[in-house]
Scaffold this motif. Structure first.
Motif, mmCIF file in Angstrom:
data_model
loop_
_atom_site.group_PDB
_atom_site.id
_atom_site.type_symbol
_atom_site.label_atom_id
_atom_site.label_comp_id
_atom_site.label_asym_id
_atom_site.label_seq_id
_atom_site.Cartn_x
_atom_site.Cartn_y
_atom_site.Cartn_z
ATOM 1 N N ILE A 1 89.604 143.837 61.089
ATOM 2 C CA ILE A 1 88.532 144.242 60.292
ATOM 3 C C ILE A 1 89.076 144.850 59.131
ATOM 4 N N SER A 2 89.622 145.864 59.256
ATOM 5 C CA SER A 2 90.244 146.849 58.262
ATOM 6 C C SER A 2 91.240 146.042 57.030
ATOM 7 N N PRO B 1 91.052 150.613 55.430
ATOM 8 C CA PRO B 1 90.880 151.799 56.325
ATOM 9 C C PRO B 1 89.772 152.514 56.184
ATOM 10 N N ARG B 2 89.598 153.081 54.699
ATOM 11 C CA ARG B 2 88.855 154.087 54.553
ATOM 12 C C ARG B 2 87.233 154.109 54.673
ATOM 13 N N ARG B 3 86.663 152.717 54.443
ATOM 14 C CA ARG B 3 85.354 152.249 54.653
ATOM 15 C C ARG B 3 85.198 151.942 56.043
ATOM 16 N N THR B 4 86.227 151.404 56.623
ATOM 17 C CA THR B 4 86.048 151.125 58.210
ATOM 18 C C THR B 4 85.911 152.362 58.791
ATOM 19 N N VAL B 5 86.631 153.298 58.590
ATOM 20 C CA VAL B 5 86.189 154.672 59.411
ATOM 21 C C VAL B 5 85.047 155.262 59.128
ATOM 22 N N LEU B 6 84.533 155.161 57.952
ATOM 23 C CA LEU B 6 83.138 155.557 57.506
ATOM 24 C C LEU B 6 82.165 154.713 58.272
ATOM 25 N N ILE B 7 82.289 153.464 58.417
ATOM 26 C CA ILE B 7 81.341 152.700 58.978
ATOM 27 C C ILE B 7 81.429 152.739 60.591
ATOM 28 N N VAL C 1 92.649 150.209 50.012
ATOM 29 C CA VAL C 1 93.122 148.810 49.877
ATOM 30 C C VAL C 1 93.193 147.971 50.950
ATOM 31 N N VAL C 2 92.395 146.736 50.831
ATOM 32 C CA VAL C 2 92.233 145.773 51.871
ATOM 33 C C VAL C 2 93.638 144.903 51.745
ATOM 34 N N THR C 3 94.613 145.111 52.694
ATOM 35 C CA THR C 3 95.828 144.653 52.541
ATOM 36 C C THR C 3 95.947 143.047 52.814
ATOM 37 N N SER C 4 94.956 142.434 53.303
ATOM 38 C CA SER C 4 95.080 141.017 53.391
ATOM 39 C C SER C 4 93.500 140.363 53.358
#
Length: 506
Positions: free
Chosen positions: A94-95, A101-107, A223-226
């Motif tokens: 999902i990250s 990563p940053r927003r995924t950790v917050l959510i 950054v969304v890597t993919s």
């Protein structure tokens, strides 16, 4: 939070924020302090709730608990823990594809906090929804926060990098050590749900630190890597919606027909936890894009994966089987000092903080003398030690026969032996996972390593359910101890074959 970036960032931006002179955290980027505190509070909430979980599940209703049989409570714990690690795999995906990563950790942290708050509500349905939320949020957070630590050091040869991870993992163990002492005490001595509420407060403090310290994090973490395309995203959402709707309809029918019991949750999740690792490895082994060398390395890795699953099957019972033993058969005082049974959960992080530097030094010392054991031997040693810990439990169980309460020193020794085994196997397992990973699956392999925990916990859940009340007996400890011993000796005996499969990895 800043908007998600879906394009590669300027390399000049990859210098960690707050890394200017005079703005460091023990000589490290300031962002490390943010991630250190976030992870410390998240672990505080996670391990605090975990210290209470089985105790609350098996406590009779008259004492405010849910009144499950001890074996069922232990199985619920095992399945819950399995799901935490299983969900780390989609958490990383999902990250990579949606949020970064940053927003995924917050959510993920927000979902964890909501889950703990639901546990604080004295309603059984709310409690299990909360457990599911914590598992989901933990999967999102666990898969990404360590990655963000790495982003603080864009130069992979930065001499501070290893030290930064060491400081970060110290935060994990500080939170894990303090949690049972605080949350466990309040939950057992005052009110279960107040203890769970404290876990929610802990996660809220972690989120506050994360948000207010976010300016010190690396831009690369956003950054969304993919990034996923619209068509693929819609297809994924349709499939997810279909399976979610199917599950809702199925369980609604089970409930409305009067057949629902907790086993309808335990067994499907257990089977999922056992099948997914098998399917993942089957897919990799069938992948024609992998070279012969990469396929050989994955064959060697399967040995380590299975060995690790056996290890975690026993190790993770510290929060279930050993907690029930602590509450029912162990004295709650030592040298005239009384304490609640949940405090035993603080021993492992305490031992880790004390022994991890010693074990790390030992490997370096042996390597300098060209006596450093191979990866297979270290795995074998870890399994022998975890088997030995259940050998000690057999003696403790015998000492507790006739309703006697044994000295807390029995469990202190058990946790010590298990911790040494963990330090022998777990860091080595993380290392060999990265070394043997095929290039195509490099970003997924850490999630695959976590599946070993999922598989081990699911096997423990099966044993706990099948054995019933006998899951806490010398026979149960002997069966599992012998299984770990055989696995450990098998890895050592066939180490040359495994070494051959590993190719140029040592």
């Amino acid at each position: 939070m800043p908007p998600i970036q879906t394009q590669p960032v300027d390399p000049a931006l990859l210098r960690p924020a707050g890394s200017a002179p005079g703005k460091t955290f023990f000589g490290h980027p300031r962002g490390l302090a943010t991630l250190f505190m976030t992870e410390m509070w998240e672990r505080f909430s996670f391990y605090g709730m975990r210290a209470l979980l089985v105790l609350y599940l098996v406590a009779p209703a008259a004492k405010g608990g849910l009144g499950f049989a001890a074996a069922t409570g232990a199985a619920i714990y095992s399945v819950y823990n399995a799901m935490v690690y299983l969900l780390a795999l989609p958490g990383g995906w999902i990250s990579d594809r949606f949020w970064g990563p940053r927003r995924t950790v917050l959510i993920g942290g927000t979902i964890i906090m909501i889950g703990h708050a639901l546990l604080a509500v004295p309603v059984e349905f709310s409690f299990f929804i909360g457990l599911g939320a914590i598992a989901l949020g933990s999967g999102l957070l666990k898969a990404n926060i360590s990655t963000m630590v790495g982003h603080l050091y864009p130069d992979r040869n930065d001499p501070r990098r290893d030290g930064g991870f060491t400081i970060f993992y110290m935060g994990i163990n500080l939170g894990a050590f303090a949690a049972p002492l605080v949350i466990g005490t309040v939950g057992q001595s005052v009110n279960w749900h107040l203890g769970f509420a404290l876990a929610a407060v802990g996660m809220a403090l972690g989120l506050a630190q994360y948000v207010f310290g976010g300016r010190h994090l690396s831009p690369k973490s956003s950054v969304v890597t993919s990034p996923i395309g619209r068509a693929e995203r819609n297809a994924v959402l349709r499939k997810a919606g279909f399976w979610a709707a199917l599950a809702v309809v199925f369980y609604a029918i089970v409930a409305l027909t009067g057949h629902y019991s907790i086993n309808w949750v335990i067994w499907p999740l257990t089977l999922v936890g056992l099948l997914i690792p098998i399917l993942v490895f089957a897919r990799i082994k069938r992948d024609k894009d992998l070279s012969k060398d990469e396929q050989g390395k994955m064959s060697g890795y399967i040995w380590f994966f299975v060995a690790a699953a056996v290890f975690w099957m026993i190790y993770d019972q510290s929060g279930s089987t050993l907690t029930v033993f602590a509450d029912d058969h162990t004295g709650s005082s030592l040298f005239g000092w009384n304490f609640p049974s949940s405090w035993f959960q603080s021993l492992n992080p305490l031992y880790i903080m004390a022994l991890a530097p010693v074990v790390a030094w030992l490997w370096v010392w042996l390597d300098r003398r060209r006596k450093n054991p191979s990866t297979a031997v270290k795995f074998g040693l870890g399994l022998v030690l975890i088997a030995l810990s259940f050998g000690v439990m057999m003696l403790a169980m015998a000492a507790a026969s006739g309703g006697a309460r044994v000295t807390p020193l029995w469990l202190a020794v058990v946790y010590l032996v298990q911790t040494v085994g963990e330090l022998t196997l777990s860091p080595v397992g993380l290392s060999v996972t990265t070394k043997l990973a095929p290039a195509k699956y490099a970003s997924q392999m850490m999630g695959i390593w976590f599946l070993a925990v999922t598989a081990g916990d699911c096997v423990a859940a099966v044993l706990q359910q099948f054995m019933g009340d006998a899951f806490l007996s010398t026979t149960a400890f002997a069966i599992q101890g012998v299984a770990a011993l055989v696995a450990g000796l098998g890895v050592v005996m066939y180490r040359k074959r495994v070494r051959g499969l590993m190719g140029d990895v040592h």
